[in-house]
Design an enzyme around this catalytic site. Structure first.
Site, PDB file in Angstrom:
ATOM      1  N   ASP A 103      24.899  29.274  35.680  1.00  0.00           N
ATOM      2  CA  ASP A 103      26.278  29.720  35.540  1.00  0.00           C
ATOM      3  C   ASP A 103      26.322  30.814  34.464  1.00  0.00           C
ATOM      4  O   ASP A 103      25.418  30.891  33.627  1.00  0.00           O
ATOM      5  CB  ASP A 103      27.113  28.498  35.117  1.00  0.00           C
ATOM      6  CG  ASP A 103      28.504  28.869  34.676  1.00  0.00           C
ATOM      7  OD1 ASP A 103      29.169  29.594  35.433  1.00  0.00           O
ATOM      8  OD2 ASP A 103      28.921  28.451  33.582  1.00  0.00           O
TER       9      ASP A 103
ATOM     10  N   ASP B 209      29.664  32.282  32.582  1.00  0.00           N
ATOM     11  CA  ASP B 209      30.638  32.125  31.497  1.00  0.00           C
ATOM     12  C   ASP B 209      30.440  30.809  30.735  1.00  0.00           C
ATOM     13  O   ASP B 209      30.345  29.741  31.347  1.00  0.00           O
ATOM     14  CB  ASP B 209      32.062  32.167  32.072  1.00  0.00           C
ATOM     15  CG  ASP B 209      32.382  33.520  32.679  1.00  0.00           C
ATOM     16  OD1 ASP B 209      32.979  34.346  31.989  1.00  0.00           O
ATOM     17  OD2 ASP B 209      32.007  33.746  33.852  1.00  0.00           O
TER      18      ASP B 209
HETATM   19 MG   LIG Z   1      30.943  28.338  32.837  1.00  0.00          MG
END
Ligand SMILES: [Mg+2]
Length: 291
Positions: A81, A83
């Site tokens: 992932d 962010d």
């Molecule tokens: Mg995230």
């Protein structure tokens, strides 16, 4: 057989032989240091849930304890992932800040990442609020407001050096994901595409299919298939509710400084260490790391 990993943050290398011996005394098994003051493994602990036993010994020390199977530890595929995992911010919140909308949008982001809102709906709502933001402002904040999460580069470079494919898979936006994937060294980036009008200004919409929790899970399976590897040879890492399905399906699924509901359900949770912890979990030692 399993391996108990004890991992500290390289910025706070507090793991001493005395601590490791205190843990091993309770768990049994053989001590093998991976990185001085940072990471050590105890091979073949003889107690039930040695990670729980270890946490009792460690108490308030900023050291993570995680148990992984002893076999096939080195993974051939990394799905990460972006962010709050590979970077330290939520891009959408930083874009909102440029329009003085940060509190309003960040509140929606937090609820979406905690799994309290429908992801697609929450994304559409926030993107619509960003209409009018211009591409140059986004490029500036990409340079100035976003920081790489520590340990990310060494994680990606070391895994690639050892033959793994690395993919950044983000519910955020390509304008960030492509840029940070290059800076960190990923093979590929998958994210949502923001729509700009002819004046290089956001029109408040995204184009193409949304990257959701299901997309991340599908990518894990699709990429593994393309590489001809079993899911047991995959690693997924993230912090949000939309990462949980891929974390639960991967051979090694890691919740990284994650939201409570993700931390609770993930097989491994890293709370203190940085992203380099994912290398030690795979049995890489100091001499294997590629910076
Ligand atoms: Mg995230």
């Amino acid at each position: 057989m399993s391996v108990l990993c004890l991992i500290a943050n390289p910025a706070r290398p507090v793991l001493t032989p005395r601590i490791v011996e205190a843990v091993q005394e309770k768990t049994g098994g053989t001590i093998n240091w991976l990185h001085r003051e940072i990471a050590c493994e105890i091979i073949g602990p003889s107690t039930q849930s040695p990670e729980t036993v270890a946490r009792k010994v460690l108490q308030d020390l900023p050291v993570d304890a995680a148990r992984v199977p002893a076999r096939n530890r080195r993974k051939k595929l990394l799905l990460a992932d972006m962010d709050s995992t590979m970077i330290e911010q939520e891009c959408i919140d930083e874009m909102a800040a440029a329009l003085d909308l940060k509190p309003r949008i960040a509140a929606i982001t937090a609820r979406a990442m905690a799994g309290e809102l429908d992801f697609a709906q929450a994304l559409a709502e926030r993107v619509s609020l960003l209409a009018g933001l211009d591409a140059n402002t986004i490029k500036t904040l990409r340079r100035e407001a976003i920081t790489l999460a520590p340990g990310g580069r060494v994680l990606v470079k070391t895994m690639r050096e050892h033959g793994a494919k690395t993919v950044l898979v983000s519910g955020g936006f390509t304008i960030f994901a492509d840029y940070f994937a290059r800076r960190i060294g990923f093979d590929q980036a998958i994210a949502n595409q923001l729509e700009f009008d002819e004046n290089e200004t956001l029109n408040g919409r995204v184009t193409g299919p949304l990257v959701t929790a299901q997309t991340k899970l599908d990518q894990l399976q699709k990429q593994a298939e393309q590489l001809g590897i079993p899911l047991s040879a995959t690693l997924a890492v993230g912090d949000g509710a939309n990462d949980l399905p891929m974390i639960l399906k991967a051979g090694l699924g890691v919740a990284m400084h994650a939201k409570p509901m993700v931390e609770e359900k993930a097989p491994v949770a890293i709370r203190h260490a940085d992203l380099s912890a994912l290398l030690y979990l795979q049995g890489y030692g100091e001499q294997d790391l590629v910076y």
